[in-house]
Design an enzyme around this catalytic site. Sequence first.
Site: not given
Ligand code: NAP
Length: 502
Positions: A199, A252-254, A257, A405
Site C-alpha cells: 500500500k 511511517g509516523s510513530t 505505527g 519531529e
Molecule cells: P503516516 O501518516 O504514518 O503514513 C505512513 C503510511 O501509513 C501511509 O501509507 C499511510 O497511508 C498509512 N496509514 C495512515 N493511516 C493508517 C492507519 N490507520 N493504518 C495503517 N496505515 C495507515 O506517515 P507519513 O506522514 O506518510 O510519513 C512521515 C513519517 O514517516 C515520519 O514520521 C517519518 O519519520 C516516518 N518515516 C520513517 C522512516 C524510517 O525508516 N524509520 C522512513 C521514512 C519515514 P495514507 O497516508 O496514504 O492514507
Amino acid sequence: MDSLVRNYLDQYGVSDATRRFLAKPQKMFIDGAWVDSANGATFDIFEPSTGGLVTRAPSGTADDLDRAVRAARRQFDGGEWRRLKPLERERLLHRLADLIETHGDELAEIEAIDMGKSVTFAREIDIQGTVDTFRYFAGWPSKLHGRTVEPSIPGNYLAYTRKEPLGVVAAIVPWNFPLQTMAWKVAAALAAGCTVIVKPAELTSLSTLRFAELVQEAGFPDGVVNIVTGKGSVIGAAMSAHPGINKVTFTGSTPVGQEVGRTAVGNLKHVTLELGGKSPVLVLDDADLASAARAVANGVFFNSGQVCDAGTRVYVQRSVHDAFLDELIAVTRTLKLAPGLDRDCYIGPMVSAQQKKVVAGYIEAGRREGAKLVHGGATPEGPGHFIEPAIFAHCTPDMSIVREEIFGPVLVTSPFDTLEEAVSLANDTPFGLAAAIYSNDLARVHTLIPQLHAGSVYVNAHSTIDPSMPFGGFKDSGFGKDLGPEQLDYLMETKAVWITLP
Ligand code: NAP
Ligand code: MG
C-alpha cells in the site's frame, strides 16, 4: 491533468515515456490484473511544485485487499512461485533490477512530479537505491539455509534447522522515498520467498504503479506482487487485521505505527515498524568545520528535510559554536530552492499543502518559544508548497522544535561544554533512529558511539545508506530492521527438525 501541471511538464521538457504513463487511467495491480476499486472510488494525485492535479488513482476497499490476499496466499501456499528454485527466484529479481535501471530516468521524473523532490536526486539516490536494493537481495535466495547440530541429550538424533519464508507480507509505505522504501520491503520479502501486497502513500502512489508494470514485464507469476492504492485508514488498517496476512512491515509516523502494531500483534502477526526520528548531531571542537557544515546541512535539508533520520538537533561544542554556525549558514545559502523538475533543485516543495502548514507552524512556534531564527524560514509567495530552510540557534530542551519531529527543512542548534553533557542532550528524546558525530579524535568518537541510543551512528557523514547495512530504530523509532542480512531474519521462520535414528 490540469494546465498548471501541463505547463510545468512542458517547461522542463519531461520525456514522452513519462507523459504516456501519466496520461493513461491508473489502476491497481491485483493478481496480475489492472483493476479499479471495488466501489469505483478514486483519489486525486497532485504535483507539489505547482499544487496542480496530475491524475487519479483507485481508492481501494477492504474487498480489494481481500482479493489481493487471496492471490498472494494462492501463490504462497503451493503456487508456481513457491515451487521456483532459489536461482530462478534470483533470476527474476535480477531481471526486475535491470528493468528498473533501464527505466530509471522515467521513474525519477514520475517521483519528482508526484512527490516534489529534486529529479536529479531522485535519479541518483531513490532510483539507484532501488536498483541496488533489488540487486543486493537478488543474490540471497540461493544462500539462505539452516544448520545441522549434534544434540547432547540421550539418544541418537539428526537435528537440523530449516529457514522457511514467513508467508504473505503487507508493506505500508510513506511518501518521502516512495519507490525506495517500497523496494526495501519488497526486494527482501521476495528474496526470502514471501509474496507481497503493497500500500503506497496516497500522496505518492505513481512510481509504485509504474514499478508494478515492470514486475509484470519481468515475468513474476500473477499474485506474487500486488499493489492496492488508497487510504491508510482503510487499506492499511485492514492489512493489520486480515487473518490471511502473516506480517506487516510499516514505515511511517510513530502514532500510526503504534496503531498498526497494536492491531497486528493482537492477531499475532509479525511486525516491523520503522518510525519517526529526531536525530542528534554532535560537532566536537576538533572537527573540520567546513566539511562538517556541508555534511550537517545535507543531513537535514536533503529531500527538503522530509527524511526520517534527518540530523535535526545539532549540538556544537562551545568553543567552535559561533564559527560552525557561520559555516552552516553560508552552506545553507547555496542550496537552491526550486521546483523538483529543475535539475539544479536542492530544496523542492513540501509534499503537500498540509505538510507545508505543519512545518510553517513549527517555525512560528520556535519564534514564539524564544529560539533565535538565524537563517531562512520564510514561505515564498506563488504556487507550490515551498519553505526556505530554517536554522534556529539558542534552543532549549523544552522547546517543541527541539522535542517533536517536524519533517521539514528546520534545524535547531545549541552549544555544549563536556562530552557527558553532549550524550545527555543527544539521548534526551523518545526517538532513537540515528545519531551523528563530527570529530577526527578516534578515542572520543569510540567513547561516544556505544553511549548513543540510536539504530544508526554516522561519523563525519549523515544518512549513508547501503543495502548491505541494516536500517531501523531504537526506542519510539520502532523495531525490526530493513536491509542487510538482518532483514531476512524478520522475513523467515526457523523450523527445528528432529529425526530419531536407530
Ligand atoms: P503516516 O501518516 O504514518 O503514513 C505512513 C503510511 O501509513 C501511509 O501509507 C499511510 O497511508 C498509512 N496509514 C495512515 N493511516 C493508517 C492507519 N490507520 N493504518 C495503517 N496505515 C495507515 O506517515 P507519513 O506522514 O506518510 O510519513 C512521515 C513519517 O514517516 C515520519 O514520521 C517519518 O519519520 C516516518 N518515516 C520513517 C522512516 C524510517 O525508516 N524509520 C522512513 C521514512 C519515514 P495514507 O497516508 O496514504 O492514507
Ligand atoms: Mg503527489
